[in-house]
Design a protein around this motif. Structure first.
Motif, PDB file in Angstrom:
ATOM      1  N   LYS A 228       0.954  -1.520  -0.011  1.00 24.14           N
ATOM      2  CA  LYS A 228       0.147  -0.038   0.320  1.00 24.14           C
ATOM      3  C   LYS A 228       1.371   1.139  -0.308  1.00 24.14           C
ATOM      4  CE  LYS A 228      -1.753   1.187   3.833  1.00 24.14           C
ATOM      5  NZ  LYS A 228      -2.653   1.173   5.010  1.00 24.14           N
ATOM      6  N   THR A 244      -5.845   3.875   3.025  1.00 24.87           N
ATOM      7  CA  THR A 244      -5.953   4.396   4.598  1.00 24.87           C
ATOM      8  C   THR A 244      -5.079   4.144   5.162  1.00 24.87           C
ATOM      9  OG1 THR A 244      -6.192   1.795   4.099  1.00 24.87           O
ATOM     10  CG2 THR A 244      -8.119   3.083   3.481  1.00 24.87           C
ATOM     11  N   TYR A 248      -6.595   1.081   9.382  1.00 26.68           N
ATOM     12  CA  TYR A 248      -7.392   0.761   8.828  1.00 26.68           C
ATOM     13  C   TYR A 248      -7.768   0.171   7.807  1.00 26.68           C
ATOM     14  CZ  TYR A 248      -8.732   5.726  11.845  1.00 26.68           C
ATOM     15  OH  TYR A 248      -7.894   5.933  13.177  1.00 26.68           O
ATOM     16  N   ASN A 249      -8.512  -1.422   8.031  1.00 29.41           N
ATOM     17  CA  ASN A 249      -8.177  -1.926   7.567  1.00 29.41           C
ATOM     18  C   ASN A 249      -9.712  -2.987   7.420  1.00 29.41           C
ATOM     19  OD1 ASN A 249      -7.329  -3.741   9.018  1.00 29.41           O
ATOM     20  ND2 ASN A 249      -5.343  -4.680   8.359  1.00 29.41           N
ATOM     21  N   GLY A 253     -13.068   0.906   9.658  1.00 29.72           N
ATOM     22  CA  GLY A 253     -11.710   1.760   9.412  1.00 29.72           C
ATOM     23  C   GLY A 253     -12.320   2.142   7.535  1.00 29.72           C
ATOM     24  N   VAL A 254     -12.444   1.730   6.909  1.00 31.77           N
ATOM     25  CA  VAL A 254     -12.613   2.502   5.507  1.00 31.77           C
ATOM     26  C   VAL A 254     -13.478   3.099   5.449  1.00 31.77           C
ATOM     27  CG1 VAL A 254     -13.595   1.726   3.441  1.00 31.77           C
ATOM     28  CG2 VAL A 254     -11.746   0.174   3.992  1.00 31.77           C
ATOM     29  N   THR A 257     -11.993   6.548   6.742  1.00 31.20           N
ATOM     30  CA  THR A 257     -11.164   7.327   5.997  1.00 31.20           C
ATOM     31  C   THR A 257     -11.505   7.676   5.105  1.00 31.20           C
ATOM     32  OG1 THR A 257     -10.156   4.976   5.773  1.00 31.20           O
ATOM     33  CG2 THR A 257      -9.567   6.844   4.200  1.00 31.20           C
ATOM     34  N   TYR A 261     -11.403  11.837   5.552  1.00 31.47           N
ATOM     35  CA  TYR A 261     -10.267  12.061   4.831  1.00 31.47           C
ATOM     36  C   TYR A 261     -10.062  12.618   2.934  1.00 31.47           C
ATOM     37  CZ  TYR A 261      -7.238  10.687   8.823  1.00 31.47           C
ATOM     38  OH  TYR A 261      -7.259  10.173  10.015  1.00 31.47           O
ATOM     39  N   CYS A 271      -6.788   1.016  -0.914  1.00 31.68           N
ATOM     40  CA  CYS A 271      -8.081   0.506   0.475  1.00 31.68           C
ATOM     41  C   CYS A 271      -7.376  -0.849   0.479  1.00 31.68           C
ATOM     42  CB  CYS A 271      -9.198   0.701  -0.242  1.00 31.68           C
ATOM     43  SG  CYS A 271     -10.340  -0.383   0.770  1.00 31.68           S
ATOM     44  N   GLU A 272      -6.842  -0.570   2.039  1.00 29.83           N
ATOM     45  CA  GLU A 272      -6.126  -1.207   2.859  1.00 29.83           C
ATOM     46  C   GLU A 272      -7.683  -2.393   2.957  1.00 29.83           C
ATOM     47  OE1 GLU A 272      -3.194  -3.816   6.347  1.00 29.83           O
ATOM     48  OE2 GLU A 272      -2.737  -0.992   5.283  1.00 29.83           O
ATOM     49  N   ALA A 288     -16.712   0.249  -0.650  1.00 32.41           N
ATOM     50  CA  ALA A 288     -15.488   0.892  -1.588  1.00 32.41           C
ATOM     51  C   ALA A 288     -16.217   0.483  -2.913  1.00 32.41           C
ATOM     52  CB  ALA A 288     -14.709   0.231  -1.092  1.00 32.41           C
TER      53      ALA A 288
END
Length: 465
Positions: A228, A244, A248-249, A253-254, A257, A261, A271-272, A288
């Motif tokens: 990433k 992310t 934040y995986n 968390g996504v 983000t 952000y 996106c992890e 996502a």
């Protein structure tokens, strides 16, 4: 520290109780002694810190009771908890004076408080709003249990005074701190579900408002975080990129983000995607909606929840299964359970170092020196790109190769890829190199202080020229 706010109410209650002289069921209850107040205070703080640790572990298990219970079942018999159980038995023992027992318990609790406050964690508790809600409800449940035990009929016999019962209640709730936490989570489930869905819908709305944004999903048993960061560095040569942050995986968390952000000018969102059981990657993809992705590895990770390597494979490849028909997936062919899983719904691009059969891109001529690593990226139709990096180790070469392949597919100029790879800095204590004034080269791999990491470091040294 933030948790001090949580027991201010309890401390104020204790101060109030110290000035009162209760008469309940014809039994007088005195807690006016400063010594007893101090013991209550120490044990109360210790109990609250135990709640904090339990919530921290609950958070690391994605706020899922089955996962948390599995962790708990492995730690119920820990020496830490057994010491508390021994203190509880000592308090109710007839072999020692209750005041002396209370002093010993206070000393033990003070020592544990000192240890807790000095303890460092790789993943400390993140004080989200959900954590505060859990903390608050857990505190209310604990206070209710404490009052019910202390003021229940029959308490205050000559053998066990209300003071002993009150202190015993604090110890019992400390030992069983997970019980009020689980009850609090069950109570809050409808609230959390409603809040989570509102946040998810908001994140989806933001993503729909940016139709030109390309979302790249990255998952794998190993290497996804490094890949990433490498991909961000390379793609930033052409695009405005958001990743992310940190760990934040998870689905929320996504979501966080995206809501906090993601900016309208971002062109790429990397996106992890982490997973501990089947369906986790699919859940993130439904939020996502990635256009393309990278699967870095499939290995025996989190088998306590996955049960089998086949389930790990199925979960990681949920990313490929959820991609749109015009998307593509980049897959590491060096892992058996990546190589034997074909993708038919989207275009797949294979890369590898050791298992190069059927690969579209490979890394070869890998050379390690005291200054870093150089290798060639070769593709079909005679494509070749010579790159140099400060990083060491075959794992880093593999992650850089994955990032370079993705960048090439997204139209980044090969020369910019070369420059970006050369500018990526070593991560301290992870196969990082240091030169002493006397000319000695030190390979620092202290973070990965395990047999696999040591083997990799030794392999790097064997390739020095």
């Amino acid at each position: 520290m933030p948790f001090y706010n949580l027991f201010c109410f309890d401390l104020s209650c204790l101060k109030l109780l110290s000035k009162l002289n209760f008469k309940f069921l014809n039994t007088r209850f005195y807690i006016m002694s400063p010594l007893l107040i101090t013991v209550y205070l120490i044990c109360g703080i210790y109990m609250i810190l135990n709640f904090k640790y339990d919530i921290q572990m609950f958070q690391q298990n994605s706020y899922r009771i089955p996962r948390y219970w599995k962790w708990l079942s492995r730690n119920l018999g820990s020496t830490w908890r057994l010491i508390d159980i021994a203190c509880l038995f000592m308090l109710f023992s007839t072999l020692i004076n209750s005041v002396a027992a209370a002093l010993i318990i206070a000393i033990v609790a003070l020592g544990k408080i000192f240890i807790i406050l000095r303890r460092k964690y790789k993943k400390p508790l993140v004080f989200t709003k959900r954590v505060w809600r859990l903390y608050a409800v857990t505190a209310v449940i604990s206070l209710a249990v404490f009052l019910a035990l202390v003021f229940s009929p029959g308490v205050g016999s000559p053998q066990y005074s209300r003071f002993v019962v009150a202190l015993g209640s604090l110890l019992l709730m400390t030992i069983c701190s997970f019980v009020p936490l689980i009850i609090a989570d069950v109570i809050l489930m409808p609230v959390e579900k409603m809040i989570s869905q509102r946040y998810i819908n908001d994140a989806k709305r933001i993503l729909r408002s940016m139709p030109d944004l390309k979302v790249i999903g990255i998952t794998g048993s190993f290497g996804k975080t490094s890949t990433k960061h490498y991909l961000q560095t390379i793609l930033s040569e052409k695009f405005d990129v958001l990743i992310t942050p940190g760990s934040y995986n998870t689905p929320m968390g996504v979501v966080r983000t995206v809501r906090e952000y993601l900016k309208p000018y971002n062109e790429i969102f990397i996106c992890e995607m982490g997973a501990k059981q089947k369906g986790d990657i699919d859940e993130i993809c439904k939020i996502a909606h990635p256009f393309c992705g990278i699967i870095t590895a499939v290995g025996p990770m989190h088998l306590e929840s996955f049960k089998s390597i086949e389930n790990v494979q199925a979960t990681k490849f949920e990313l490929a299964d959820d991609l749109p028909s015009d998307g593509f997936i980049v897959v590491n062919n060096d892992f058996e359970y990546c190589a034997n899983r074909k993708v038919d719904n989207v275009r797949e691009i294979r890369y590898g170092i050791t298992n190069i059969a059927g690969c579209d891109f490979i890394a070869e001529n890998i050379r390690y020196t005291p200054h870093g690593t150089s290798f060639d990226i070769k593709g079909k139709d005679g494509f070749k790109l010579e790159v140099v990096t400060q990083l060491l180790g075959e794992c880093n070469v593999s992650d850089l190769l994955a990032a370079a392949v993705m960048a090439l597919e997204l139209g980044v100029d090969p020369k910019k890829i070369q420059y970006a790879i050369s500018s990526i800095r070593q991560v301290e204590h992870r196969l990082s190199m240091k030169q002493t004034p006397g000319g000695v080269t030190i390979i620092d791999d202290a973070f990965n202080s395990n047999p696999a990491g040591s083997k990799l470091a030794a392999d790097v040294m064997s390739h020095f020229i």
